[in-house]
Design an enzyme around this catalytic site. Structure first.
Site, PDB file in Angstrom:
ATOM      1  N   ASP A 288       0.872  -1.161   0.000  1.00 47.36           N
ATOM      2  CA  ASP A 288       0.000   0.000   0.000  1.00 47.36           C
ATOM      3  C   ASP A 288       0.917   1.220   0.000  1.00 47.36           C
ATOM      4  OD1 ASP A 288      -2.425   1.590   0.507  1.00 47.36           O
ATOM      5  OD2 ASP A 288      -1.584   1.820   2.523  1.00 47.36           O
ATOM      6  N   LEU A 289       0.414   2.381  -0.426  1.00 43.89           N
ATOM      7  CA  LEU A 289       1.225   3.596  -0.445  1.00 43.89           C
ATOM      8  C   LEU A 289       0.901   4.519   0.729  1.00 43.89           C
ATOM      9  CD1 LEU A 289       1.172   4.477  -4.277  1.00 43.89           C
ATOM     10  CD2 LEU A 289       3.058   3.473  -2.967  1.00 43.89           C
ATOM     11  N   ASP A 290      -0.264   5.165   0.682  1.00 46.67           N
ATOM     12  CA  ASP A 290      -0.626   6.176   1.671  1.00 46.67           C
ATOM     13  C   ASP A 290      -0.658   5.613   3.089  1.00 46.67           C
ATOM     14  OD1 ASP A 290      -0.910   7.887  -0.465  1.00 46.67           O
ATOM     15  OD2 ASP A 290      -3.101   7.722  -0.549  1.00 46.67           O
TER      16      ASP A 290
END
Length: 238
Positions: free
Chosen positions: A16-18
């Site tokens: 995942d990024l955020d």
């Protein structure tokens, strides 16, 4: 590092990024403020637009087209265009305005300060496994210095329904030519990342950056394979 399930073979890591690789809260707060200011200043007819009104336009659009939430970028663009039309702009003006607003949004959205620990950890991991980013959002890792670590990036909307749906998890496995079970997905959200990955047949690592309790978390549905409190802990898997 806490283990809750035995780990199987790991042939790739997805991230995942955020709020997993960086703190997204100040980024999105500033971006939302700047993006709305841009829309209000785009045309005199929009000067009186209030944020609550814009949110009502967004929700009305989702009510009319429930599946649009899977693509947050298109949802925002359509909402801006609708708000501009409602304010009295022509279709041509609203279309051009929405495109300009999204370019402005993307510029602010990519002003992300990535911790050095994230760079160091991803660099080490990428030397052993292919890494892939899987996001429900619209941040572009190539615009803030993380693109070099990932084989590819999958985004909800263009690449399938948002997590926790299995679309992007399965697409990642397909593109990597491995089984979903050989993926270890790393993310901060117990629903979209942990439950989503496990229900998709992948392994899950929960990064608990806020000292939450897995046993008391209201969104805890399925146990992850492991829990970490900092990204660098993943290097212990090497």
């Amino acid at each position: 590092m806490h283990f809750y399930r035995p780990l199987g073979t790991i042939s790739a890591l997805t991230f995942d990024l955020d709020d997993t690789l960086y703190d997204n809260v100040p980024v999105i707060t500033r971006t939302e403020q700047e993006a709305f200011a841009f829309v209000r200043n785009f045309h005199p007819l929009l000067n009186a637009l209030e944020i609550d009104e814009f949110h009502r336009v967004r929700q009305a659009l989702r009510h009319a087209e429930p599946e649009i939430y899977h693509d947050v970028t298109e949802w925002r663009r359509r909402a801006v265009e609708r708000a501009m039309l409602d304010a009295g702009l022509s279709e041509e003006e609203a279309s051009a305005g929405a495109d300009a607003a999204m370019a402005n949004f993307a510029s602010w959205r990519s002003r992300i300060e990535v911790p050095q620990e994230t760079h160091d950890t991803l660099k080490v991991l990428a030397n052993k496994w292919p890494l892939v980013a899987i996001t429900n959002g619209n941040a572009d890792p190539h615009l803030f210095g993380l693109g070099e670590y990932f084989q590819f990036v999958l985004r909800a909307g263009p690449h399938g329904r948002s997590k926790p749906y299995s679309d992007m998890y399965h697409l990642a496995a397909e593109k990597l030519h491995i089984r979903p079970a050989e993926i270890l997905h790393v993310g901060d959200d117990l629903t979209t990342d942990v439950a989503g990955a496990i229900r998709s047949g992948a392994q899950a690592c929960w990064i608990n950056l806020r000292e939450a309790s897995l046993m008391r978390a209201t969104d805890s549905r399925l146990l992850p394979h492991l829990e970490i409190s900092r990204l660098a802990s993943l290097t212990a898997l090497l």
